[in-house]
Design an enzyme around this catalytic site. Structure first.
Site, short mmCIF file in Angstrom:
data_model
loop_
_atom_site.label_atom_id
_atom_site.label_comp_id
_atom_site.label_asym_id
_atom_site.label_seq_id
_atom_site.Cartn_x
_atom_site.Cartn_y
_atom_site.Cartn_z
N GLU A 1 57.81 18.93 27.47
CA GLU A 1 59.09 18.50 28.03
C GLU A 1 60.20 18.55 26.99
O GLU A 1 61.33 18.92 27.29
CB GLU A 1 58.97 17.10 28.63
CG GLU A 1 58.16 17.05 29.93
CD GLU A 1 56.65 17.10 29.72
OE1 GLU A 1 56.20 17.00 28.56
OE2 GLU A 1 55.92 17.25 30.72
N HIS B 1 53.08 8.64 37.89
CA HIS B 1 53.80 9.50 38.85
C HIS B 1 54.70 8.67 39.75
O HIS B 1 54.94 9.01 40.90
CB HIS B 1 52.82 10.29 39.73
CG HIS B 1 51.90 11.20 38.98
ND1 HIS B 1 50.79 10.75 38.33
CD2 HIS B 1 51.95 12.54 38.76
CE1 HIS B 1 50.18 11.77 37.75
NE2 HIS B 1 50.87 12.87 37.98
#
Lengths: 427, 352
Positions: free
Chosen positions: B75, B144
């Site tokens: 990321e 998540h």
């Protein structure tokens, strides 16, 4: 677990320790310095797997007699050599002057690149003027080599009214889009993936420009370094990664970044990337390696990692005291010598320079820097009044100022009025 | 109850069709890639596969591999590379597959993208739009489900945008891509496929019957920094965004409360005028978000309302939020600020 009989020796933790501490006599005999000219120069289209050895040796061009030898000799004309020498002398003079300016209280902070001048100067000369550089904080040589105004650099160091960055950055954290010099960050190695992104964009657009970036050996430990290496190798990005191994990350020696186990150039091997380990105090080796890497990049052969093996002859910054953590004998004993002296010796050896001209040049660059300083100080020095309009503090957070910043700006202006001496701090 | 959707839409919107939020986000990217060759889409799995939520489906086929491509799973690399592309002159739209994974990229967003314009006095900018699905309610567990918007609203130099309908998602995403500042675009994944009334054990709705599911096919934009009054009312003001707009709306409708619900749509810049006007009218204010409570954006909203509307308030500002714990997998409905929690807070707020 405790009741399982064990008859094992106790484990021990290895904590790296540099060879020399303050007071120790220095002996760099363990530093392997192969002869100049001994290393092969692969074709720029060669598979990186075919020249792994170049990640473990030191590519050197200038020999002990000041001659340029071997296949990596870039065979530069004397004018280019003299320009590089002058640029390096100019950076050194600039550093000297600005270091003293900081000590005189004219600015908050300064960082010299003494002993590493070849790294930025020779690389910049081997790049095209419009290639984009993503430097770390010790590559002021890029701006010097691109003939950026010394006064502008000093304006930035003083955060004065002439500072193109409006007093918003630390001194020495230059930024010049027009000169292909990306805005410097204090956070380490963040520029690495950014350089890859710029290079990928250039490739995606069918441009011809490439990117180059620099970081110190200590900051190869940052995750950004490895993210950048992965991205670059995956997309064959036209980028040159420079790791400036100057042995010290403030007071942490290179062992804390993994130098005891391998070289920094060898980081390239795991990525299937071209890797070169070069004598960073040899301007011709820096030039040749950069030229080679640039040719790879420009012909879509992908990225190259170059480890510049050098030595930080001075402190990390004006806020650092290297005598507290390393032997005072280290800079003098460094086996690869001084990059300015070595290029000068080369020019003299080939009959293109002499001591008198060199001394005259030293005087000339010192005068040039002195004159630039005088000019810059007309625009003010840090701490002597406000040099930028007060409300410029809020400019540039966003393209357009939202209400909350407009309100805070008004609050600041009201505070100034309420101070009883409104605008007294203004220059 | 009424379904007022106040918008500030501009542009040549074209034919209106029914879309869910995934389709409208996909449509926004397609429209922008068509209009501007510098718009590129990148992220894990966004290329050939079209994204784990299918938000980028078909884009690579249409615009080619150099404009829509998969990236390595790093990321900080994705955002760092996007910043470099932005500095070159592109308009990257990087996807962080789940907002929970934005943390490895935090330094690039906070220290680099957010400050690049400021520190270079405008020489370099980072016009990226980071898309990332966020929020819980899909049994995503701790990794998540998180809502990290408060981290970004605390940072100077990034905009934070959160849509609550397909119509808004497209118009706001187009405006974000066109914006010259870095934008964090959080997509409430619980409502990708339809509005959510907060009752996990009732049948799910979908966007086909909701006015926000009517989405023009072409270009239109919703200006950043403009809230929408999704339900006018006089008893109190509810400030919400994303999924919580729908949960709050369902709750007040079930309880028969005359609440004014404001969908903030962008947290930075915030539409303070709409908030102030509404709270001064109703005299009561509730802030609802799914993110953890302490230091969350609700604290900022509560403080702003207190600072600006104190003499109009008839009760303390009420905050309804997630708890200060990680998102618990099997207990997510106990964590989620649903109709029961909102209902209790409403009763408290309206007591006097």
């Amino acid at each position: 677990m405790a009741d399982v009989p064990r008859n094992l020796p106790p484990l021990s933790l290895h904590v790296p320790e540099p060879k020399f501490r303050p007071g120790d006599a220095v002996d760099f005999a363990a530093v392997e310095v192969p002869p100049a000219g001994a290393q092969p120069r692969p074709d720029t289209a060669a598979d990186p797997a075919s020249f792994h050895d170049l990640s473990y040796t030191l590519i050197r061009v200038l020999d002990d007699e000041g001659q340029a030898v071997g296949p990596w000799n870039p065979r530069l004309d004397p004018d280019t050599l003299r320009t590089m020498l002058r640029d390096m002398a100019l950076v050194r003079a600039f550093d000297e002057r600005m270091f003293r300016a900081q000590r005189q209280g004219k600015t908050s902070f300064y960082m010299k690149c003494t002993g590493e001048e070849a790294v930025a100067i020779a690389a910049t000369h081997a790049l095209s003027r419009d290639d984009m550089c993503f430097p770390s904080y010790r590559q002021q040589g890029i701006l010097i080599a691109r003939n950026y105004s010394l006064v502008q650099m000093m304006n930035q160091i003083y955060s004065n009214s002439g500072d193109v960055l409006q007093g918003k950055q630390l001194p020495i954290m230059y930024s010049s889009r027009d000169d292909g010099f990306f805005s410097i960050s204090g956070n380490l190695t963040t520029q690495y993936p950014q350089a890859v992104g710029w290079a990928m964009a250039s490739a995606a657009k069918g441009d011809t420009r490439i990117a180059a970036t620099w970081c110190g050996e200590g900051s190869t430990a940052e995750g950004d370094f490895h993210s950048a290496m992965t991205f670059a190798t995956v997309y064959k990005a036209p980028v040159i990664f420079n790791v400036v191994n100057n042995q010290w990350a403030i007071s942490s020696f290179s062992g804390f970044a993994g130098a005891e186990a391998t070289t920094f150039a060898a980081r390239a091997i795991g990525y299937g990337m071209a890797g070169l380990r070069i004598d960073g105090n040899d301007a011709l080796a820096v030039y040749a390696a950069t030229q080679w890497a640039a040719e790879r990049a420009r012909t879509n052969q992908g990225p190259t990692l170059i480890e510049h093996f050098t030595y930080r002859a001075e402190g990390h910054s004006t806020s650092d005291d290297p005598t507290q953590y390393r032997s005072a004998g280290e800079p003098g004993a460094w086996p690869l010598g001084d990059p300015v002296a070595r290029l000068k010796a080369h020019l003299i050896a080939i009959g293109e320079w002499d001591e008198e001209r060199h001394a005259a040049q030293d005087r000339e660059v010192a005068e040039l820097v002195k004159a630039a300083q005088k000019e810059a100080e007309k625009n003010g020095i840090l701490g002597h009044g406000l040099h930028q309009p007060l409300d410029s503090l809020f400019d540039g957070v966003f393209e357009e100022m939202p209400w909350h910043l407009r309100e805070q700006r008004q609050q600041m202006l009201d505070e100034e009025e309420a101070s009883g001496r409104p605008w007294a701090r203004k220059a | 109850m009424s379904d007022v959707i106040e918008t500030a839409a501009t542009g040549e919107a074209g034919e209106t069709v029914r879309m869910n939020m995934i389709q409208s986000i996909n449509s926004a990217m397609a429209v922008m890639m068509e209009r501007d060759p510098n718009v590129i889409v990148m992220g894990e799995d966004v290329g050939y596969f079209g994204g784990v939520f299918r938000a980028t489906a078909g884009l690579q086929e249409k615009f080619g591999k150099t404009r829509v491509f998969d990236t390595p799973i790093t990321e900080c690399g994705i955002i760092g590379v996007a910043i470099g592309m932005g500095a070159y002159g592109l308009r990257p739209v990087p996807e962080i597959q789940f907002a929970d994974y934005i943390y490895p990229a935090l330094d690039q967003l906070v220290s680099e993208a957010a400050r690049l314009r400021y520190r270079s006095a405008g020489q370099f900018t980072a016009p990226l739009t980071v898309r990332s699905p966020f929020g819980g309610g899909i049994f995503g567990g701790q990794t998540h489900s998180q809502s990290p918007e408060g981290i970004f609203t605390h940072v100077s130099g990034v905009k934070t945008v959160i849509p609550s309908t397909p119509y808004d998602a497209k118009g706001l995403l187009i405006a974000s891509i066109e914006d010259n500042d870095p934008v964090i675009f959080f997509e409430p994944k619980r409502i990708y496929n339809g509005p959510f009334n907060g009752h996990w054990d009732r049948p799910a709705e979908n966007w086909s019957k909701h006015p926000g599911g009517a989405v023009p096919e072409g270009y239109y934009r919703i200006e950043l920094g403009k809230a929408a009054i999704v339900r006018p009312g006089n008893a109190l003001t509810i400030l919400a965004y994303g999924t919580m707009v729908h949960v709050a709306k369902a709750t007040v409708e079930e309880m028969g409360i005359d609440a004014e619900i404001i969908d903030l749509r962008t947290l930075v810049p915030l539409d303070i005028e709409t908030i102030e006007e509404s709270v001064k009218k109703t005299g009561r204010c509730m802030v609802v978000h799914e993110a953890t409570r302490t230091g969350g954006f609700g604290a900022e909203l509560s403080a702003l309302v207190q600072e600006r509307c104190f003499y109009h308030l008839e009760a303390p500002v009420e905050r309804v939020t997630g708890f200060d714990t990680p998102y618990p997998h099997s207990l997510e409905w106990a964590y989620f600020p649903g109709p029961v929690r909102i209902g209790q807070a409403l009763k408290k707020l309206l007591k006097d």
